[in-house]
Scaffold this motif. Structure first.
Motif, PDB file in Angstrom:
ATOM      1  N   LEU A  62      -6.111  -3.011  -7.470  1.00 37.17           N
ATOM      2  CA  LEU A  62      -7.342  -2.570  -8.036  1.00 37.17           C
ATOM      3  C   LEU A  62      -6.762  -0.746  -7.553  1.00 37.17           C
ATOM      4  O   LEU A  62      -6.719   0.425  -8.074  1.00 37.17           O
ATOM      5  N   SER A  63      -6.346  -1.372  -6.684  1.00 34.48           N
ATOM      6  CA  SER A  63      -5.693   0.210  -5.121  1.00 34.48           C
ATOM      7  C   SER A  63      -4.742   0.824  -4.963  1.00 34.48           C
ATOM      8  O   SER A  63      -4.376   2.253  -5.898  1.00 34.48           O
ATOM      9  N   GLY A  64      -3.772   0.055  -5.044  1.00 31.59           N
ATOM     10  CA  GLY A  64      -2.660   0.468  -5.073  1.00 31.59           C
ATOM     11  C   GLY A  64      -2.024   0.180  -6.522  1.00 31.59           C
ATOM     12  O   GLY A  64      -0.276   0.703  -6.255  1.00 31.59           O
ATOM     13  N   SER A  65      -1.951  -0.292  -7.025  1.00 33.94           N
ATOM     14  CA  SER A  65      -0.764  -0.615  -8.586  1.00 33.94           C
ATOM     15  C   SER A  65      -0.664   0.557  -9.651  1.00 33.94           C
ATOM     16  O   SER A  65      -2.095   1.247  -9.469  1.00 33.94           O
ATOM     17  N   GLU A  66      -0.231   0.305 -10.107  1.00 36.90           N
ATOM     18  CA  GLU A  66       0.552   1.119 -11.271  1.00 36.90           C
ATOM     19  C   GLU A  66      -0.017   1.514 -11.830  1.00 36.90           C
ATOM     20  O   GLU A  66      -0.909   1.949 -12.840  1.00 36.90           O
ATOM     21  N   GLU A  67      -0.467  -0.052 -12.495  1.00 38.90           N
ATOM     22  CA  GLU A  67      -0.377  -0.176 -13.739  1.00 38.90           C
ATOM     23  C   GLU A  67      -2.435   0.065 -13.911  1.00 38.90           C
ATOM     24  O   GLU A  67      -2.425   0.499 -14.295  1.00 38.90           O
ATOM     25  N   ALA A  68      -3.337  -0.058 -12.770  1.00 41.66           N
ATOM     26  CA  ALA A  68      -4.772  -0.266 -12.791  1.00 41.66           C
ATOM     27  C   ALA A  68      -4.329   1.702 -12.502  1.00 41.66           C
ATOM     28  O   ALA A  68      -5.971   1.932 -13.326  1.00 41.66           O
ATOM     29  N   ALA A  69      -3.791   2.152 -12.035  1.00 42.60           N
ATOM     30  CA  ALA A  69      -3.524   3.749 -11.678  1.00 42.60           C
ATOM     31  C   ALA A  69      -3.473   4.377 -13.300  1.00 42.60           C
ATOM     32  O   ALA A  69      -4.083   4.870 -13.148  1.00 42.60           O
ATOM     33  N   LEU A  70      -2.469   3.970 -13.644  1.00 41.06           N
ATOM     34  CA  LEU A  70      -2.390   3.964 -15.451  1.00 41.06           C
ATOM     35  C   LEU A  70      -3.625   4.304 -16.610  1.00 41.06           C
ATOM     36  O   LEU A  70      -3.700   5.142 -16.365  1.00 41.06           O
ATOM     37  N   LEU A  71      -3.879   3.219 -15.937  1.00 40.03           N
ATOM     38  CA  LEU A  71      -5.117   2.874 -16.878  1.00 40.03           C
ATOM     39  C   LEU A  71      -6.461   3.676 -16.502  1.00 40.03           C
ATOM     40  O   LEU A  71      -7.206   4.427 -17.267  1.00 40.03           O
ATOM     41  N   ARG A  72      -7.064   4.368 -15.551  1.00 45.23           N
ATOM     42  CA  ARG A  72      -7.422   5.431 -14.637  1.00 45.23           C
ATOM     43  C   ARG A  72      -7.059   6.604 -15.133  1.00 45.23           C
ATOM     44  O   ARG A  72      -7.994   7.512 -15.680  1.00 45.23           O
ATOM     45  N   ALA A 107      -3.498   5.885  -6.186  1.00 45.44           N
ATOM     46  CA  ALA A 107      -1.782   5.525  -6.196  1.00 45.44           C
ATOM     47  C   ALA A 107      -0.903   6.324  -6.697  1.00 45.44           C
ATOM     48  O   ALA A 107      -0.524   6.422  -8.354  1.00 45.44           O
ATOM     49  N   LEU A 108      -0.704   7.480  -6.194  1.00 45.95           N
ATOM     50  CA  LEU A 108      -0.063   9.239  -6.595  1.00 45.95           C
ATOM     51  C   LEU A 108       1.163   9.059  -7.331  1.00 45.95           C
ATOM     52  O   LEU A 108       2.013   9.376  -6.575  1.00 45.95           O
ATOM     53  N   THR A 109       1.768   7.843  -7.741  1.00 41.51           N
ATOM     54  CA  THR A 109       3.543   7.592  -8.790  1.00 41.51           C
ATOM     55  C   THR A 109       3.359   9.253  -9.347  1.00 41.51           C
ATOM     56  O   THR A 109       2.334  10.040  -9.835  1.00 41.51           O
ATOM     57  N   ILE A 115       1.318  -1.139  -0.273  1.00 41.65           N
ATOM     58  CA  ILE A 115       0.088   0.036  -0.299  1.00 41.65           C
ATOM     59  C   ILE A 115       0.677   0.989  -0.087  1.00 41.65           C
ATOM     60  O   ILE A 115       0.583   2.149   0.402  1.00 41.65           O
ATOM     61  N   SER A 116       1.908   1.058  -0.212  1.00 47.02           N
ATOM     62  CA  SER A 116       3.149   2.228   0.363  1.00 47.02           C
ATOM     63  C   SER A 116       2.647   3.505  -1.302  1.00 47.02           C
ATOM     64  O   SER A 116       3.306   4.452  -0.895  1.00 47.02           O
ATOM     65  N   GLU A 117       2.343   2.831  -2.086  1.00 55.72           N
ATOM     66  CA  GLU A 117       1.892   4.225  -3.505  1.00 55.72           C
ATOM     67  C   GLU A 117       0.800   4.724  -3.483  1.00 55.72           C
ATOM     68  O   GLU A 117       0.056   5.840  -3.665  1.00 55.72           O
ATOM     69  N   ILE A 118       0.001   4.140  -1.832  1.00 55.25           N
ATOM     70  CA  ILE A 118      -1.828   4.824  -2.150  1.00 55.25           C
ATOM     71  C   ILE A 118      -2.140   5.803  -1.554  1.00 55.25           C
ATOM     72  O   ILE A 118      -1.476   5.811   0.082  1.00 55.25           O
ATOM     73  N   ASN A 119      -2.647   7.207  -1.491  1.00 55.75           N
ATOM     74  CA  ASN A 119      -2.069   8.385  -0.714  1.00 55.75           C
ATOM     75  C   ASN A 119      -3.016   7.822   0.216  1.00 55.75           C
ATOM     76  O   ASN A 119      -4.173   7.238   0.606  1.00 55.75           O
ATOM     77  N   ALA A 120      -2.438   8.635   1.638  1.00 57.13           N
ATOM     78  CA  ALA A 120      -2.504   8.795   2.976  1.00 57.13           C
ATOM     79  C   ALA A 120      -3.666   9.269   3.023  1.00 57.13           C
ATOM     80  O   ALA A 120      -4.631   8.134   4.518  1.00 57.13           O
ATOM     81  N   THR A 121      -4.490  10.011   2.908  1.00 51.57           N
ATOM     82  CA  THR A 121      -5.501  10.802   3.412  1.00 51.57           C
ATOM     83  C   THR A 121      -6.903   9.478   2.720  1.00 51.57           C
ATOM     84  O   THR A 121      -8.175   9.526   3.576  1.00 51.57           O
ATOM     85  N   THR A 122      -6.574   8.836   1.427  1.00 50.55           N
ATOM     86  CA  THR A 122      -7.931   7.897   1.222  1.00 50.55           C
ATOM     87  C   THR A 122      -7.795   7.080   2.292  1.00 50.55           C
ATOM     88  O   THR A 122      -8.850   6.261   1.817  1.00 50.55           O
ATOM     89  N   ALA A 128       0.570  11.287 -16.176  1.00 50.98           N
ATOM     90  CA  ALA A 128      -0.173  10.475 -17.872  1.00 50.98           C
ATOM     91  C   ALA A 128      -1.840  11.599 -16.904  1.00 50.98           C
ATOM     92  O   ALA A 128      -2.538  11.782 -17.685  1.00 50.98           O
ATOM     93  N   TYR A 129      -1.928  11.574 -15.064  1.00 50.84           N
ATOM     94  CA  TYR A 129      -3.118  12.173 -15.578  1.00 50.84           C
ATOM     95  C   TYR A 129      -3.125  14.382 -15.852  1.00 50.84           C
ATOM     96  O   TYR A 129      -4.566  14.639 -16.537  1.00 50.84           O
TER      97      TYR A 129
END
Length: 410
Positions: free
Chosen positions: A316-326, A336-338, A114-121, A344-345
């Protein structure tokens, strides 16, 4: 028992064992129920599932997508009937209710990344420090504005330092462009009220959330300002002036200068707006405050496949792959705000000023953490409606709401 019966029993047993062995292919099947991909992001979710299954070939995920209107009714029926999916989606408004009824399992975060997941969320889906949900995306609210109308009114574009006074001045200039053109739209309802009073230094409850403070001086002033936008300066249309149109419809028709709404509007406005538009941090009154919304995936407490379900939820939550797709699909903001995800966003435009989305994260506010907040919101709305109609003043409406809600819920 005769030899024939024994032989039949042995054959039946061998057949059963063989059948079981044939079914046991080493694949774990899990189910996932969601609502947020409905209406345009189904292919994005499918790509996420495909990516997960490539990395986890021993897990097969069956996805079911329902519309938001039906989702929570169907979910409640399934949970009550012991037929809950292994993994399902919850928004922040309904999370606590499902946790309190024991429907979701605690997630052991020592077994996942869960290292890449925004702490607030992450914190938003914890109970007493324990994780019961893994956020997948979050949203905030920004000021979206029609650049063409600003140009016609010869008004400078909004900046991050704007206050309600600056917004009103621009809204009045835009309103003057025509009888059917309006300056700004904010809905007057409970969900907007709790944020607006925070912008004025107020709150719906005290800091300990042990008492309601609905009729504080700051709250009365904020509600008065909200109503004046409709009934006073009329920079916001009345219900009659809307004529059945929604706020998004009015904006897309090119008849609204500014709209305060969520970043989930970006994809629709990109597809349908035939004018230039951009965003800015939402103006405050005495201080900044903006909504925080988030969705999470949770694991059913009844799931027989909690380990596989947790792996999928973590992907779904913490992977960069899912985050980039989103991010590439402009599907809200990944948690996951790498650096790659942020880049990309921001690259998907409009809006051009996506920095405003990230700056707004400094001003997040949430409604009171009450299991029955939905009921409180409905009750308060009745008094807000009477204030909008002119039946009650803002002071009278909030005094009466305070008395009724305090008596009912304390």
């Amino acid at each position: 028992m005769s030899k024939i019966k024994v032989l039949i029993a042995v054959i039946a047993l061998l057949f059963f064992v063989t059948a079981c062995a044939a079914d046991d292919d080493g694949i774990t099947d899990i189910t996932f129920l969601n609502y947020s991909s409905n209406g345009g992001q189904e292919a994005t979710l499918e790509a996420m599932v495909d990516a997960f299954e490539v990395q986890n070939p021993d897990i097969n995920v069956t996805v079911e997508t329902l519309g938001y209107v039906d989702y929570f009714t169907q979910l409640a029926i399934r949970v009550a009937g012991g037929q809950a999916p292994d993994v399902f989606e919850l928004n922040i408004e309904n999370f606590r209710a499902y946790a309190d009824k024991g429907a979701i399992a605690e997630i052991d975060t020592t077994t996942i990344d869960i290292s890449e997941i925004n702490a607030t969320t992450l914190t938003a889906f914890q109970i007493d420090g324990d994780q019961y949900g893994l956020p997948t995306k979050f949203s905030n609210v920004v000021l979206i504005y029609n650049k063409d109308l600003f140009d016609q009114a010869e008004v400078a574009y909004p900046t991050s330092t704007w206050t309600w006074a600056d917004e009103l001045a621009a809204a009045e200039a835009i309103r003057a462009l025509g009888d059917d053109i309006y300056g700004v739209f904010r809905p007057i309802q409970t969900w907007e009220f709790y944020k607006t009073v925070a912008q004025n230094g107020g709150s719906m409850m005290n800091a300990a959330q042990s008492a309601f403070t609905l009729n504080s001086a700051q709250n009365v002033q904020a509600l008065t300002m909200m109503i004046d936008r409709v009934n006073g300066t009329n920079v916001t249309p009345t219900v009659e002036q809307l004529g059945g149109m929604g706020d998004w419809d009015l904006f897309l028709a090119g008849r609204l200068g500014m709209i305060v709404t969520g970043i989930w509007a970006f994809s629709t406005f990109t597809e349908q707006a035939d004018f230039e538009w951009d965003i800015e941090v939402e103006p405050g009154i005495s201080q900044k405050a903006t909504h925080f919304f988030s969705d999470a995936v949770v694991v059913s407490d009844d799931s027989d496949e909690k380990e596989a379900a947790t792996q999928f939820a973590a992907f779904l939550s913490g992977s960069e792959e899912a985050a980039l797709l989103r991010a590439n699909a402009n599907w809200d903001l990944p948690v996951a705000l790498t650096d790659s995800v942020v880049t990309a966003y921001k690259a998907v435009t409009p809006p051009a000023n996506k920095d405003a989305v990230f700056e707004s994260l400094n001003y997040l506010v949430m409604p009171p953490s009450l299991e029955r907040f939905g009921e409180v919101a409905d009750d308060l709305q009745l008094y807000l409606a009477r204030a909008i109609s002119g039946e009650l003043t803002a002071q009278q409406a909030l005094d009466q709401a305070q008395a009724f809600i305090e008596n009912k819920y304390n």
